[in-house]
Design an enzyme around this catalytic site. Structure first.
Site, mmCIF file in Angstrom:
data_model
loop_
_atom_site.group_PDB
_atom_site.id
_atom_site.type_symbol
_atom_site.label_atom_id
_atom_site.label_comp_id
_atom_site.label_asym_id
_atom_site.label_seq_id
_atom_site.Cartn_x
_atom_site.Cartn_y
_atom_site.Cartn_z
ATOM 1 N N ARG A 65 -3.859 5.297 4.443
ATOM 2 C CA ARG A 65 -4.138 3.870 4.347
ATOM 3 C C ARG A 65 -3.489 3.157 5.529
ATOM 4 O O ARG A 65 -2.717 3.745 6.275
ATOM 5 C CB ARG A 65 -3.728 3.263 2.999
ATOM 6 C CG ARG A 65 -2.531 3.806 2.294
ATOM 7 C CD ARG A 65 -1.156 3.348 2.773
ATOM 8 N NE ARG A 65 -1.056 1.987 3.203
ATOM 9 C CZ ARG A 65 -0.270 1.568 4.169
ATOM 10 N NH1 ARG A 65 0.493 2.440 4.844
ATOM 11 N NH2 ARG A 65 -0.204 0.315 4.527
ATOM 12 N N ALA A 89 -4.902 -0.031 8.384
ATOM 13 C CA ALA A 89 -6.144 -0.150 9.155
ATOM 14 C C ALA A 89 -6.305 0.893 10.280
ATOM 15 O O ALA A 89 -7.317 1.618 10.313
ATOM 16 C CB ALA A 89 -6.268 -1.581 9.686
ATOM 17 N N ASP A 144 -5.678 -6.376 8.837
ATOM 18 C CA ASP A 144 -6.816 -5.486 8.580
ATOM 19 C C ASP A 144 -8.077 -5.945 9.285
ATOM 20 O O ASP A 144 -8.977 -5.137 9.574
ATOM 21 C CB ASP A 144 -7.070 -5.372 7.081
ATOM 22 C CG ASP A 144 -5.977 -4.525 6.450
ATOM 23 O OD1 ASP A 144 -4.934 -5.090 6.092
ATOM 24 O OD2 ASP A 144 -6.158 -3.288 6.387
ATOM 25 N N ASN A 178 -5.121 -9.556 5.565
ATOM 26 C CA ASN A 178 -4.086 -8.522 5.429
ATOM 27 C C ASN A 178 -3.822 -8.346 3.942
ATOM 28 O O ASN A 178 -4.462 -9.008 3.095
ATOM 29 C CB ASN A 178 -2.819 -8.930 6.197
ATOM 30 C CG ASN A 178 -1.819 -7.792 6.313
ATOM 31 O OD1 ASN A 178 -2.186 -6.670 6.681
ATOM 32 N ND2 ASN A 178 -0.564 -8.033 5.979
ATOM 33 N N LYS A 179 -2.917 -7.462 3.611
ATOM 34 C CA LYS A 179 -2.616 -7.129 2.210
ATOM 35 C C LYS A 179 -2.432 -8.369 1.346
ATOM 36 O O LYS A 179 -1.810 -9.334 1.778
ATOM 37 C CB LYS A 179 -1.350 -6.261 2.195
ATOM 38 C CG LYS A 179 -0.851 -5.824 0.851
ATOM 39 C CD LYS A 179 -1.896 -5.166 -0.014
ATOM 40 C CE LYS A 179 -2.549 -3.974 0.620
ATOM 41 N NZ LYS A 179 -3.803 -3.555 -0.077
HETATM 42 O O1 MRU Z 1 -4.477 -1.261 1.248
HETATM 43 P P1 MRU Z 1 -3.717 -0.794 2.460
HETATM 44 O O2 MRU Z 1 -2.401 -0.184 2.135
HETATM 45 O O3 MRU Z 1 -4.573 0.059 3.362
HETATM 46 O O4 MRU Z 1 -3.410 -2.145 3.253
HETATM 47 C C1 MRU Z 1 -2.740 -2.047 4.483
HETATM 48 C C2 MRU Z 1 -2.373 -3.363 5.063
HETATM 49 O O5 MRU Z 1 -2.702 -4.409 4.564
HETATM 50 C C3 MRU Z 1 -1.642 -3.325 6.387
HETATM 51 O O6 MRU Z 1 -0.779 -4.423 6.501
HETATM 52 C C4 MRU Z 1 -2.662 -3.375 7.544
HETATM 53 O O7 MRU Z 1 -3.626 -2.384 7.381
HETATM 54 C C5 MRU Z 1 -2.019 -3.239 8.866
HETATM 55 S S1 MRU Z 1 -1.509 -1.592 9.195
HETATM 56 C C6 MRU Z 1 -0.924 -1.501 10.778
#
Ligand code: MRU
Length: 353
Positions: free
Chosen positions: A45, A47, A237, A247-248
């Site tokens: 997981r 991005a 993301d 983002n998350k």
């Molecule tokens: O659901 P996830 O764990 O894939 O979400 C990840 C995020 O939101 C990260 O902050 C984002 O992908 C940036 S990773 C460099």
């Protein structure tokens, strides 16, 4: 530093992030379906990591078709389409698949599939290698934003080595600024419901002896009010042309809190996270995940049976909350529509895309 993605002897090893920090275990992917499932389940997981994993997934899929010249091209298109369906929000997934298909499209359909597969493997390796370099650059640019010594920063989710091929984006900046003596402590939001902050970010930082304080998501406002953090740093993301950032889930709340408390809110992301085709965050598809993630905690049900649950995995932070966006080409400042248009039109980027 552990690696989330390893390509070795034609097998993709993915560090199973759902088991961390209790267990360090790799999943050996020998076919594209295992890669797709790992993305869907968040075993891999973040991005940039999803993008790189999907690129290798496409290599594994293409390899299975190598002996069937008739089906090679339609098969490749079908596998790409299936990989695209694994998760909707992080644009790096689509960026990596598009980049792989562009390489394949340079060959005509009569070409020996083995030649195309070799070219695809080279491209997937290039995507992974570039991600390392890009994150190093982001880290160096980002660390320059920390001008005063002794900062404590807050981060949300995991934008570290685990979420990328190496170093991380937001966590790469934190690592670099820490090594330069500019950061003294990192506050980590636990990041409900899947606890990427508690399980992954706190673990990554603790492994390197960077002082970390874990808090639950609802404590961030109070920590800011008490003057315990001087900056917020997160990953992304997908970033729209106007600088809105997906983002998350929970990132938006942190950004609003930061603005209220006069604390700078920085986003660190590679150019592969920008979606130059969309005007604003309103066009970003937001993944909704299973209700079980919210109704239970650590495998134990904590909500009444039959209750309605809303579980968006991401949110969008409007550009007006973002102090700066750190990329491998430098730091973007508002007005973002102009800064992002300049980035999109820059010669360096045209060459890479
Ligand atoms: O659901 P996830 O764990 O894939 O979400 C990840 C995020 O939101 C990260 O902050 C984002 O992908 C940036 S990773 C460099």
């Amino acid at each position: 530093m552990l690696q989330s993605i390893i390509w070795s002897d034609g097998v993709l090893q993915l560090l199973n992030q759902t088991l961390l920090p209790a267990k360090v275990e790799y999943i050996s992917c020998r076919d594209w379906q295992t890669v797709a499932e790992a993305i869907r389940r968040l075993e891999v997981r973040g991005a940039p990591a999803i993008g790189a994993a999907a690129a290798f997934g496409l290599v594994l899929g293409a390899r299975e078709l190598i002996t069937d010249k008739e089906k090679f091209w339609t098969g490749l298109t079908e596998i790409a389409a299936a990989l695209r369906k694994t998760r909707p929000t992080a644009v790096n997934l689509f960026w990596a698949i598009d980049r792989m298909l562009l390489v394949a499209s340079r060959y005509d359909q009569g070409t020996d599939p083995a030649i195309v597969v070799a070219a695809l493997e080279d491209e997937a390796k290039a995507i992974a290698a570039e991600d390392k370099e890009v994150n190093k650059k982001i880290s160096l640019y980002g660390a320059q934003l920390f001008t005063r010594d002794e900062y404590a920063v807050l981060t949300h989710c995991n934008a570290g080595a685990l979420a990328t091929v190496a170093f991380g984006t937001a966590l790469g900046v934190i690592r670099q600024a820490w090594s330069e003596g500019k950061i003294k402590r990192v506050f980590v939001d636990e990041t409900r419901p899947l606890l990427q902050g508690a399980r992954l970010t706190a673990w990554e930082l603790a492994q390197e002896n960077i002082p970390v304080t874990l808090i639950t998501d609802n404590m961030a406002g109070w920590v800011m009010k008490k003057g315990m953090v001087q900056a917020v740093l997160v990953g992304a993301d997908r970033i729209a042309r106007n600088g809105d950032v997906a983002n998350k889930i929970g990132t938006y709340s942190v950004a609003v809190l930061a603005k209220e408390h006069g604390i700078p809110f920085f986003v660190a992301a590679p150019v592969s996270t920008f979606d130059f085709t969309i005007a604003s965050g309103a066009d970003i598809p937001i993944e909704e995940r299973s209700a079980d993630e919210v109704s239970s905690f650590g495998g134990i049900r904590v909500a009444p049976d039959g209750i309605d649950i809303f579980n968006p995995a991401f949110d969008v932070t409007p550009n007006e909350y973002i102090t700066a966006i750190i990329t491998e080409y430098g730091v973007l400042r508002p007005p973002y529509d102009q800064a992002i248009a300049d980035l999109a039109n820059s010669e360096k980027i045209k060459i890479r895309r």
